[in-house]
Write a protein that holds these residues in place. Structure first.
Motif, PDB file in Angstrom:
ATOM      1  N   GLY A 115       0.776  -1.237   0.000  1.00 24.47           N
ATOM      2  CA  GLY A 115       0.000   0.000   0.000  1.00 24.47           C
ATOM      3  C   GLY A 115       0.802   1.278   0.000  1.00 24.47           C
ATOM      4  O   GLY A 115       0.255   2.342   0.298  1.00 24.47           O
ATOM      5  N   LEU A 161      -3.666   1.318   5.849  1.00 27.07           N
ATOM      6  CA  LEU A 161      -4.525   2.363   5.284  1.00 27.07           C
ATOM      7  C   LEU A 161      -5.813   2.571   6.069  1.00 27.07           C
ATOM      8  O   LEU A 161      -6.656   3.373   5.666  1.00 27.07           O
ATOM      9  CB  LEU A 161      -4.846   2.023   3.820  1.00 27.07           C
ATOM     10  N   SER A 197      -0.591   3.659  -2.686  1.00 27.97           N
ATOM     11  CA  SER A 197      -1.939   4.071  -2.297  1.00 27.97           C
ATOM     12  C   SER A 197      -1.899   5.069  -1.149  1.00 27.97           C
ATOM     13  O   SER A 197      -2.649   6.047  -1.124  1.00 27.97           O
ATOM     14  CB  SER A 197      -2.771   2.851  -1.895  1.00 27.97           C
ATOM     15  N   GLU A 198      -1.039   4.826  -0.176  1.00 30.14           N
ATOM     16  CA  GLU A 198      -0.931   5.739   0.959  1.00 30.14           C
ATOM     17  C   GLU A 198      -0.535   7.136   0.492  1.00 30.14           C
ATOM     18  O   GLU A 198      -1.116   8.146   0.927  1.00 30.14           O
ATOM     19  CB  GLU A 198       0.094   5.212   1.952  1.00 30.14           C
ATOM     20  N   PHE A 204     -10.539   4.096   1.401  1.00 29.62           N
ATOM     21  CA  PHE A 204      -9.822   2.933   0.869  1.00 29.62           C
ATOM     22  C   PHE A 204     -10.699   1.697   0.929  1.00 29.62           C
ATOM     23  O   PHE A 204     -11.340   1.424   1.949  1.00 29.62           O
ATOM     24  CB  PHE A 204      -8.537   2.661   1.652  1.00 29.62           C
ATOM     25  N   SER A 217      -1.946  -4.195   4.092  1.00 37.19           N
ATOM     26  CA  SER A 217      -2.267  -2.882   3.533  1.00 37.19           C
ATOM     27  C   SER A 217      -3.544  -2.318   4.146  1.00 37.19           C
ATOM     28  O   SER A 217      -3.663  -1.107   4.348  1.00 37.19           O
ATOM     29  CB  SER A 217      -2.400  -2.972   2.013  1.00 37.19           C
TER      30      SER A 217
END
Length: 330
Positions: free
Chosen positions: A37, A69, A40-41, A76, A65
């Motif tokens: 992640g 998140l 994405s983070e 998310f 992940s």
């Protein structure tokens, strides 16, 4: 168990390429290779209007992940799937189109750093290499059952191994004595089979064989071949697909898919492009971008990365399919 390290490759550049597509209310990014992640983070931190749908076939990566998140709440959503299943994942979530899709291809840092997964040749571990350890054949199954010709093809095509046939023949002879179960025995065989001068150049002598087995076990190229057009089709106008690849065959596949999506169907000898016949997508990057020198020095995985991006500038024409049909399909 120690937490695996995770250093996303070209993180700032990836977020920079995605930001214009995610700077609006309701923006959705599909992180098709979620891993731990990291990408994405960064997107959730730097693109406050966006939400992320993270896809990963590895249940352990998905679990980790989700923990990482969790502070972002419902911005998310984690999905256990292979990334060629993007259309099904979006349909299940009620999403008709998305603002971006990110692919960071290859094996994740977590998978390399956990010895029991069998991806690394530096430690003796079970020959597994499945990204989803709950299903499918293992690397040991491939080594113990494939004919020599198929093993040689995999090593040559996926690993670019010059001694593919010699290694395949040695594997077949050795498995007749005792089936392969661990990576250490395979590494020993490779040291015996690959000539000493070749072992002194090009990195660890097992690197190419392990890469080839991993790609075969996880069907990586065929999955990517299906996933790229699915990702392009899912884009809203202004949406972008960003791909980081680490293998020449992967990058070639991305290059071809992006070229086909941005090619005009107007004949070359026509002096102008009629209105409405312009390509629906444009290339965002000029060729394949590479990581800067300082990042390549600090993060060995960055040395081979090739980054490409594409953007939808028009809706697909209703009079023709948004992507070429496969050969043999009417």
């Amino acid at each position: 168990m120690a937490a695996p390290r995770h250093v996303p490759v070209m993180l700032d550049r990836v977020v920079e390429l995605l930001t214009p597509a995610l700077d609006h209310e309701g923006a959705v990014l599909v992180d098709a290779t979620l891993g731990l992640g990291g990408h994405s983070e960064a997107v959730l931190q730097r693109c406050p209007l966006a939400r992320v749908v993270g896809i990963d076939r590895d249940p352990e990566a998905l679990r980790r992940s989700r923990e990482r998140l969790a502070p972002f709440g419902d911005r998310f959503t984690g999905v256990h799937a292979v990334y060629d299943e993007i259309p099904d994942a979006l349909e299940d979530l009620g999403l008709a189109a998305v603002s971006g899709v990110l692919f960071d291809l290859g094996v994740s840092s977590m998978q390399l750093d956990l010895p029991e997964r069998g991806f690394a040749y530096a430690v003796d571990a079970p020959l597994d290499m499945r990204m989803d350890g709950t299903t499918g054949d293992t690397a040991a199954d491939v080594l113990n059952t494939y004919p020599a010709a198929d093993l040689a093809r995999i090593l040559r095509d996926y690993g670019e191994e010059k001694f593919a046939r010699r290694i395949a023949d040695a594997v077949v002879a050795e498995r007749a004595r005792e089936p392969f179960t661990t990576s250490g025995r395979l590494v020993e065989l490779l040291y015996d089979v690959i000539p000493a001068p070749a072992r002194r150049t090009g990195g660890h002598p097992a690197k190419r064989t392990f890469q080839a087995l991993r790609m075969e076990v996880n069907d990586e190229l065929r999955v990517l071949e299906r996933a790229l057009p699915a990702a392009i089709d899912a884009l809203e106008v202004g949406g972008r697909v960003v791909v980081e690849s680490y293998h020449s065959l992967e990058d070639r596949m991305v290059k071809r898919a992006f070229a086909a999506a941005t090619r005009s169907e107007v004949p070359d000898d026509l002096p102008f492009v009629p209105e409405g016949s312009e390509p629906a997508l444009r290339l965002v990057t000029r060729g394949a971008e590479q990581a800067p020198g300082d990042e390549r020095e600090e993060n060995p995985r960055a040395a081979s990365v090739r980054l490409r991006a594409i953007e939808r500038v028009r809706p697909p024409s209703p009079t023709r399919p948004s992507r070429p049909k496969p050969r043999g399909v009417a």
